[in-house]
Design an enzyme around this catalytic site. Structure first.
Site, PDB file in Angstrom:
ATOM      1  N   ASN A   9       0.866  -1.182   0.000  1.00  0.00           N
ATOM      2  CA  ASN A   9       0.000   0.000   0.000  1.00  0.00           C
ATOM      3  C   ASN A   9       0.902   1.232   0.000  1.00  0.00           C
ATOM      4  OD1 ASN A   9      -1.880   1.993   0.451  1.00  0.00           O
ATOM      5  ND2 ASN A   9      -2.316   1.396   2.579  1.00  0.00           N
ATOM      6  N   TRP A  10       0.980   1.852  -1.165  1.00  0.00           N
ATOM      7  CA  TRP A  10       1.905   2.979  -1.305  1.00  0.00           C
ATOM      8  C   TRP A  10       1.405   4.256  -0.631  1.00  0.00           C
ATOM      9  CZ3 TRP A  10       3.609   2.613  -7.191  1.00  0.00           C
ATOM     10  CH2 TRP A  10       4.592   1.628  -7.309  1.00  0.00           C
ATOM     11  N   LYS A  11       0.113   4.310  -0.323  1.00  0.00           N
ATOM     12  CA  LYS A  11      -0.475   5.520   0.294  1.00  0.00           C
ATOM     13  C   LYS A  11      -0.192   6.729  -0.608  1.00  0.00           C
ATOM     14  CE  LYS A  11       0.031   3.180   4.654  1.00  0.00           C
ATOM     15  NZ  LYS A  11       0.142   3.222   6.092  1.00  0.00           N
ATOM     16  N   HIS A  93      -9.556   1.923   4.786  1.00  0.00           N
ATOM     17  CA  HIS A  93      -8.270   1.954   5.493  1.00  0.00           C
ATOM     18  C   HIS A  93      -8.394   2.880   6.708  1.00  0.00           C
ATOM     19  CE1 HIS A  93      -4.082   2.702   6.448  1.00  0.00           C
ATOM     20  NE2 HIS A  93      -3.810   1.603   5.789  1.00  0.00           N
ATOM     21  N   GLU A  95      -6.525   5.034   7.913  1.00  0.00           N
ATOM     22  CA  GLU A  95      -6.159   6.441   7.682  1.00  0.00           C
ATOM     23  C   GLU A  95      -7.333   7.197   7.072  1.00  0.00           C
ATOM     24  OE1 GLU A  95      -2.545   5.608   5.532  1.00  0.00           O
ATOM     25  OE2 GLU A  95      -1.666   4.893   7.408  1.00  0.00           O
ATOM     26  N   GLU A 166      -5.972  -4.838  10.427  1.00  0.00           N
ATOM     27  CA  GLU A 166      -4.838  -3.956  10.705  1.00  0.00           C
ATOM     28  C   GLU A 166      -5.065  -3.217  12.020  1.00  0.00           C
ATOM     29  OE1 GLU A 166      -2.668  -2.743   6.855  1.00  0.00           O
ATOM     30  OE2 GLU A 166      -4.393  -1.438   7.017  1.00  0.00           O
ATOM     31  N   GLY A 172       2.486   1.711  10.685  1.00  0.00           N
ATOM     32  CA  GLY A 172       3.508   2.746  10.547  1.00  0.00           C
ATOM     33  C   GLY A 172       4.275   3.027  11.830  1.00  0.00           C
ATOM     34  N   SER A 212       3.096  -2.802  10.168  1.00  0.00           N
ATOM     35  CA  SER A 212       4.540  -2.993  10.328  1.00  0.00           C
ATOM     36  C   SER A 212       5.023  -4.381   9.897  1.00  0.00           C
ATOM     37  CB  SER A 212       4.969  -2.676  11.769  1.00  0.00           C
ATOM     38  OG  SER A 212       4.678  -1.323  12.061  1.00  0.00           O
ATOM     39  N   GLY A 233       2.613  -1.340   4.181  1.00  0.00           N
ATOM     40  CA  GLY A 233       2.836   0.069   3.871  1.00  0.00           C
ATOM     41  C   GLY A 233       4.309   0.358   3.649  1.00  0.00           C
ATOM     42  N   GLY A 234       4.972   0.808   4.694  1.00  0.00           N
ATOM     43  CA  GLY A 234       6.368   1.259   4.626  1.00  0.00           C
ATOM     44  C   GLY A 234       7.303   0.324   3.868  1.00  0.00           C
TER      45      GLY A 234
HETATM   46  P1  PGA Z   1       2.719  -0.221   7.566  1.00  0.00           P
HETATM   47  O1  PGA Z   1       1.284   0.162   6.947  1.00  0.00           O
HETATM   48  O2  PGA Z   1       3.136  -1.518   6.946  1.00  0.00           O
HETATM   49  O3  PGA Z   1       3.622   0.919   7.214  1.00  0.00           O
HETATM   50  O4  PGA Z   1       2.519  -0.367   9.043  1.00  0.00           O
HETATM   51  C1  PGA Z   1       0.305  -0.812   6.752  1.00  0.00           C
HETATM   52  C2  PGA Z   1      -0.948  -0.211   6.153  1.00  0.00           C
HETATM   53  O5  PGA Z   1      -1.274   0.940   6.471  1.00  0.00           O
HETATM   54  O6  PGA Z   1      -1.631  -0.869   5.352  1.00  0.00           O
END
Ligand code: PGA
Length: 250
Positions: A9-11, A93, A95, A166, A172, A212, A233-234
């Protein structure tokens, strides 16, 4: 047998130039015979670049509106993203729930819309906050979010879903959930799907863990009975670490 699905997930990251470089590199690394499906959820500005350069990678959207068109400045609709060629779309998501007023109700509308008007598979995100976790409310939150997200969604549709559990406190933060917590929560997800739709649908739904996830821990998550993939994500932003994730899960 559920095939694992691993989605980066590049956000709000990557220009078209960066996206092309990444997709081309990863494509040359995959041979199409992997035991897992790999994908990238990209910002809409570079989705076409991703689709045009992807062969084995699935390309997903990160959000979509539930109306076909209209006065919704800044939004994109299901027909628009279908035309772009995405096969999956992240819905709900945390966020978006926390920063952009996404609610269980809008999540439900978006999922129904995707199933009604397209072949795009929703990646439905759920998960508890740190306070809810500390108060022991994880199970209640998971079951409620699922029930609300899936109102009036039929069993046949539900069986195609990807559900990403999640925990918000793990996103993150570098502080991933323990293997036990992740497995336990993903088992609750499957159990709630069983309550809503029965054993067959529950056995087909793929449940991802997210929060993470890194090359060093993904293998252990995927070894769990109820974890069928990861939303990352990251660690999905750099070619080298995405390659390491592929290596760990091949
Ligand atoms: P993260 O993000 O791997 O950076 O914790 C996961 C996500 O938001 O899907």
């Amino acid at each position: 047998m559920r095939k694992p699905i691993i989605v980066g997930n590049w956000k709000m990251n990557k220009t078209n130039v960066e996206a092309k470089e990444f997709i081309v590199e990863i494509e040359s690394y995959l041979n199409g015979n992997e035991n897992a499906e790999y994908g990238i959820a990209a910002p809409y500005t570079c989705v076409k670049t991703c689709v045009d350069n992807a062969k084995n990678l699935l390309i997903a959207g990160e959000n979509v509106h539930f109306e076909d068109n209209g006065a919704f400045t800044g939004e994109v609709s299901v027909p628009m993203i279908e035309e772009l060629g995405v096969t999956h779309c992240i819905i709900g998501h945390s966020e978006r729930r926390e920063m952009f007023n996404e609610t269980d109700e809008t999540v439900n509308k978006k999922i129904k819309k995707l199933f009604k008007s397209s072949n795009i598979i929703p990646i439905l995100c759920i998960g508890e906050t740190l306070t809810q976790f500390e108060e022991g409310k994880t199970e209640e939150v998971i079951r409620t979010q699922l029930k609300n997200a899936l109102v009036d969604v039929c069993g046949e549709c539900a069986s195609k879903l990807v559900i990403a559990y999640e925990p918000i406190w793990a996103i993150g933060t570098g502080k991933s959930a323990t293997i036990e917590i992740a497995q336990n929560s993903c088992a609750i997800v499957r159990d709630e799907i069983k309550n809503l739709y029965g054993t067959e649908v529950a056995s087909k739904v793929r449940v991802q863990y997210g929060g993470s996830v890194k090359p060093e821990n993904i293998k252990e998550y995927l070894a769990q009975e109820d974890i069928d993939g990861a939303l990352i994500g990251g660690a999905s932003l750099k070619v080298e670490s995405f390659k390491a994730i592929i290596d760990a899960t091949k």
